[in-house]
Design a protein around this motif. Structure first.
Motif, short mmCIF file in Angstrom:
data_model
loop_
_atom_site.label_atom_id
_atom_site.label_comp_id
_atom_site.label_asym_id
_atom_site.label_seq_id
_atom_site.Cartn_x
_atom_site.Cartn_y
_atom_site.Cartn_z
N ILE A 43 1.20 -1.25 0.17
CA ILE A 43 -0.16 0.21 -0.10
C ILE A 43 0.62 1.24 0.15
O ILE A 43 1.64 0.91 1.18
CB ILE A 43 -0.54 0.09 1.39
N ARG A 44 0.84 2.30 -1.33
CA ARG A 44 1.30 3.85 -1.01
C ARG A 44 0.33 4.48 0.01
O ARG A 44 -0.63 4.92 -0.09
CB ARG A 44 1.78 3.59 -2.85
N HIS A 45 1.22 5.02 0.85
CA HIS A 45 0.49 6.46 1.14
C HIS A 45 1.57 6.97 1.62
O HIS A 45 2.52 7.19 2.36
CB HIS A 45 0.08 5.67 2.73
N ASN A 46 1.01 8.23 1.07
CA ASN A 46 2.00 9.95 1.74
C ASN A 46 3.62 9.58 0.87
O ASN A 46 4.15 9.90 1.93
CB ASN A 46 2.55 10.10 3.26
N GLY A 47 3.97 8.69 -0.11
CA GLY A 47 5.00 8.45 -0.54
C GLY A 47 5.57 7.08 0.01
O GLY A 47 6.95 7.21 -0.30
N GLU A 48 5.05 6.53 1.04
CA GLU A 48 6.06 5.47 1.66
C GLU A 48 5.29 4.15 1.42
O GLU A 48 3.90 4.41 1.12
CB GLU A 48 5.84 5.95 2.99
N VAL A 49 6.02 3.00 0.88
CA VAL A 49 5.18 1.94 0.79
C VAL A 49 5.34 1.03 2.13
O VAL A 49 6.01 1.04 2.58
CB VAL A 49 5.95 0.79 0.09
N TYR A 50 3.55 0.75 2.50
CA TYR A 50 3.43 -0.22 4.10
C TYR A 50 3.22 -1.45 2.49
O TYR A 50 2.53 -1.92 2.55
CB TYR A 50 2.85 0.06 4.06
N ARG A 51 3.87 -3.09 3.58
CA ARG A 51 2.96 -4.05 3.64
C ARG A 51 1.71 -4.06 4.35
O ARG A 51 1.86 -4.58 5.71
CB ARG A 51 4.56 -4.86 3.73
N LEU A 52 0.67 -5.17 3.70
CA LEU A 52 0.09 -5.06 4.39
C LEU A 52 -0.02 -7.03 4.55
O LEU A 52 -0.11 -7.24 3.58
CB LEU A 52 -1.65 -5.33 3.75
N ALA A 54 -1.55 -11.38 5.52
CA ALA A 54 -2.00 -12.05 6.91
C ALA A 54 -1.39 -12.99 6.97
O ALA A 54 -0.62 -13.31 6.34
CB ALA A 54 -3.42 -12.69 5.96
N THR A 55 -1.66 -13.35 8.69
CA THR A 55 -0.39 -14.61 9.06
C THR A 55 -1.52 -15.74 8.71
O THR A 55 -2.75 -15.96 8.42
CB THR A 55 -0.57 -14.72 10.42
N ARG A 56 -0.94 -16.97 9.49
CA ARG A 56 -1.68 -18.58 9.12
C ARG A 56 -2.66 -17.78 10.41
O ARG A 56 -3.66 -19.06 9.99
CB ARG A 56 -0.03 -19.19 9.59
N LEU A 57 -2.12 -17.10 10.79
CA LEU A 57 -4.00 -17.72 12.38
C LEU A 57 -5.11 -16.70 11.92
O LEU A 57 -6.10 -16.26 12.81
CB LEU A 57 -3.04 -17.09 14.33
N GLY A 58 -4.45 -15.93 11.12
CA GLY A 58 -5.96 -14.77 10.59
C GLY A 58 -5.84 -13.95 11.27
O GLY A 58 -6.44 -12.87 10.91
N LYS A 59 -4.50 -13.33 11.81
CA LYS A 59 -4.33 -12.04 11.75
C LYS A 59 -3.35 -11.13 10.92
O LYS A 59 -3.56 -11.58 9.93
CB LYS A 59 -3.47 -11.61 13.30
N LEU A 60 -3.61 -9.55 10.83
CA LEU A 60 -3.32 -8.68 10.15
C LEU A 60 -1.75 -8.02 10.99
O LEU A 60 -2.40 -7.44 11.67
CB LEU A 60 -4.80 -8.07 9.31
N ILE A 61 -1.08 -7.99 10.00
CA ILE A 61 0.25 -6.85 10.14
C ILE A 61 0.31 -6.06 8.80
O ILE A 61 0.65 -6.60 7.69
CB ILE A 61 1.56 -7.83 9.98
N LEU A 62 0.66 -4.79 9.68
CA LEU A 62 1.02 -3.60 8.85
C LEU A 62 2.19 -3.05 9.87
O LEU A 62 2.32 -3.08 10.42
CB LEU A 62 0.10 -2.84 9.27
N THR A 63 3.45 -3.26 8.06
CA THR A 63 4.80 -3.13 8.39
C THR A 63 5.11 -2.05 7.46
O THR A 63 4.66 -1.90 6.22
CB THR A 63 5.65 -4.25 8.58
N LYS A 64 5.95 -0.99 7.40
CA LYS A 64 6.69 -0.06 7.11
C LYS A 64 7.62 -0.55 5.89
O LYS A 64 8.24 -1.10 6.47
CB LYS A 64 6.65 1.53 7.24
#
Length: 64
Positions: A43-52, A54-64
């Motif tokens: 996901i591109r946001h304000n010129g930065e790229v983030y990664r969303l 999904a884990t094996r346990l069904g949770k979401l992780i958002l990292t820069k």
């Protein structure tokens, strides 16, 4: 308690905090729509790229 009798407030755990609200009138976006069948989307946001991710346990992780 502190020496003056006042108790210190501890931060609430994430599970007990209320979820942030989206803009009025905008429905939530389903994660499957964002991930489009995959496990990760960039996901591109304000010129930065983030990664969303999904884990094996069904949770979401958002990292820069």
């Amino acid at each position: 308690m502190t020496s003056d009798g006042a108790s210190q407030r501890q931060p609430q755990p994430a599970a007990s905090r209320p979820a942030p609200r989206s803009e009025p009138g905008r429905p939530p976006v389903d994660s499957a729509t964002l991930l489009q069948g995959g496990r990760c989307v960039e996901i591109r946001h304000n010129g930065e790229v983030y990664r969303l991710q999904a884990t094996r346990l069904g949770k979401l992780i958002l990292t820069k």
